[in-house]
Design an enzyme around this catalytic site. Structure first.
Site, short mmCIF file in Angstrom:
data_model
loop_
_atom_site.label_atom_id
_atom_site.label_comp_id
_atom_site.label_asym_id
_atom_site.label_seq_id
_atom_site.Cartn_x
_atom_site.Cartn_y
_atom_site.Cartn_z
N CYS A 1 0.85 -1.87 -0.09
CA CYS A 1 0.14 -0.02 -0.26
C CYS A 1 0.98 1.69 -0.52
CB CYS A 1 -0.94 -0.18 1.63
SG CYS A 1 -2.17 -1.36 0.91
N HIS B 1 -7.25 -7.01 9.52
CA HIS B 1 -6.24 -6.82 8.54
C HIS B 1 -6.33 -6.61 7.07
CE1 HIS B 1 -2.43 -8.20 7.03
NE2 HIS B 1 -2.09 -8.63 7.39
N CYS C 1 -0.25 -11.51 17.31
CA CYS C 1 -1.06 -11.48 15.86
C CYS C 1 -2.19 -11.30 15.47
CB CYS C 1 -1.24 -13.47 15.81
SG CYS C 1 -0.21 -14.72 16.39
N SER C 2 -2.40 -11.27 14.14
CA SER C 2 -2.73 -9.79 13.64
C SER C 2 -3.73 -10.17 13.41
CB SER C 2 -2.09 -9.02 12.65
OG SER C 2 -2.15 -10.33 11.54
#
Lengths: 382, 138
Positions: free
Chosen positions: A84, A334, A207-208
């Site tokens: 991105c 996410h 963790c995401s």
């Protein structure tokens, strides 16, 4: 010649974030894109450049659904989670070359309802090397591939799991305040420490999330940005960086240094500022350790000092360097870090509501992807 | 174990890597050595990044190294690894100057440290596939 102030982010948009959108990835991206385009005060037919996230959706889908009459530029920046911000660099380069004026950068995914990451990643070209040589041995998921970076950092510098926990806890607090976040239950360091081990030293709360949703921005040439609906947020410095041994962490000479370490000095030089000038930062947070490592690679603290830095409260709202004010990938959603760009723009416009950093004028956003690719943008409010 | 029941990721050897996989079948860890400049490289790939030669010879590694880092996995990301949990994945500096990654078997987790000496061993995973594993030295 540089990309400094060549363009600005003129529009940002998101969808709601959820575990099951019930909608197509394209529909999510179109909604987020339309929100971003309208935020800029533009019409979809004004878009003349598109940089979609490499994957399910292509520029042609936007031409078709928006009836764009004259798309002059399309590209992808396949750097995983660094895509991105790297896409902003590509957009500015195309604008600087005079190819286009208003570039749309959309992203969206059914990352929760669309199936879990498993064997399918082995087929992705950026995972081809680990797919052949490491996944058959049992090193399959990012948590397993990245954990040795965190472990080595801990062994060399004494970094602790509780220090990683501070990143998760601080980020959760921001998500709760923010409003458009998937995770709304308060988290303590003890909660983090009690969460189950996934791949040591990474626990579940390191963790995401897996999320459904979309986010998008519009990047416009500076001369076209001034008269739009919102105050432009100018990009003053931008760069991408690829680590040594970019496809296999195992073979990297220094596995505690990411591609961002190469990119950050270039972005700061372009912007003419230093890390001390940054008021707010949105740091790609697929895992807590990746945040800590980036804080060091950017130069907010020295290599090895990320643990004490975060433990000091520096990254909390009201701290020396508030980060991930929206809740990040860990607690908001996410969407591959486009939500980080959206949030930084809102901070620099003064639109960030309950998570607004007071007098935020200069901000920074990063991306991190695949096995260590990095990207960084420095922006200022207009 | 029949081939049909093997539910772990399978390598797909290429012309660049086929000798490596064939070597494991013979219980040999083969590394590419550039025929142009002599540099040893890993993982197998077409070109030497120092001299750009695509000619290689394959040399047998001594099979000794030291732990560079590791992770202990407690979650099976594909079902085939469920019965092995928890397992240690170690990244190892080989004596030849390159690194490898493999499961480290039989090591007490509290003994793990940077520099821990290990040796390479081999394990038949299924018909036609042998994987490297690591064992603590001594």
């Amino acid at each position: 010649m540089s990309l400094r102030e060549v363009g600005a982010v003129t529009g940002v948009g998101e969808t709601a974030y959820s575990r099951d959108s019930g909608r197509s990835v394209l529909a999510l991206q179109l909604e987020a894109s339309l929100n971003a385009i309208r935020d800029a005060g533009l019409d979809p037919k004004d878009i003349d450049g598109i940089i979609p996230y490499a994957g399910a959706v292509v520029a042609e889908d936007f031409v078709t659904n928006f009836g764009i009459p004259d798309l002059r530029f399309s590209a992808t920046t396949p750097l995983g989670g660094a895509s991105c911000v790297a896409g902003i660099q590509a957009a500015l380069a195309a604008i600087k070359a005079g190819i286009c004026r208003h570039v749309l950068l959309p992203i969206g995914r059914n990352g929760s309802s669309g199936g879990r990451i498993g064997m399918r990643v082995q087929q992705m070209p950026q995972f081809r090397v680990v797919g052949e040589f490491e996944m058959p041995l049992g090193a399959i998921a990012p948590a397993q591939l990245y954990a040795p970076m965190a472990r080595r950092h801990m062994e060399l510098y004494g970094t602790t799991s509780r220090q990683l926990g501070e990143i998760a806890v601080s980020t959760r607090g921001n998500a709760i305040l923010h409003g458009n976040a998937m995770m709304t239950r308060p988290m303590t360091i003890d909660d983090h420490q009690a969460s189950r081990m996934i791949s040591d030293p990474l626990r579940l709360l390191d963790c995401s999330l897996e999320s459904d949703g979309g986010a998008a921005i519009v990047v416009s040439g500076a001369e076209y940005a001034r008269d739009l609906r919102k105050r432009p947020v100018y990009v003053t410095g931008i760069a991408e960086g690829h680590p040594d041994s970019p496809s296999a962490i195992t073979q990297r000479p220094d596995m505690t240094r990411l591609g961002l370490a190469k990119a950050a000095p270039k972005a700061f030089a372009m912007a003419g500022v230093t890390p001390a000038d940054i008021d707010v930062a949105e740091i790609y947070d697929c895992f807590t350790y990746i945040v800590l490592c980036q804080l060091e690679d950017i130069g907010f603290c020295k290599k090895g000092e990320g643990g004490p830095f975060v433990e000091s409260g520096a990254i909390r709202l009201g701290g020396k360097l508030p980060i991930n004010t929206h809740g990040g990938l860990l607690s908001q959603a996410h969407v591959v870090g486009m939500n980080h760009v959206v949030e930084l723009v809102r901070q620099l416009r003064g639109e960030a509501g309950p998570v607004q950093v007071t007098d935020a004028e200069i901000g920074l956003v990063t991306g991190y992807g695949d096995m260590g690719d990095g990207s960084v943008a420095i922006m200022r409010g207009g | 174990m029949t081939n049909d029941s093997y539910d772990k990721p399978m390598p797909e050897p290429t012309p660049d890597s086929a000798p490596y996989w064939a070597g494991l079948q013979q219980h040999k860890l083969l590394l590419q050595k550039c025929a142009g400049c002599g540099r040893i490289r890993h993982y197998p790939r077409p070109m030497c990044d120092a001299c750009y030669s695509t000619d290689v010879t394959w040399v047998e590694a001594a099979g000794r190294g030291k732990v560079h880092s590791w992770t202990i996995t407690h979650h099976a990301f594909v079902p085939g690894f469920r019965d092995e949990l928890p397992y240690v994945l170690a990244t190892v500096d080989l004596e030849e100057g390159v690194r490898m990654n493999a499961q480290l078997r039989g090591a007490d987790p509290v003994s793990l440290r940077i520099g821990l000496p290990v040796r390479v061993d081999y394990e038949r995973a299924r018909e036609g596939l042998t994987l490297p594993i690591l064992r603590a030295e001594g």
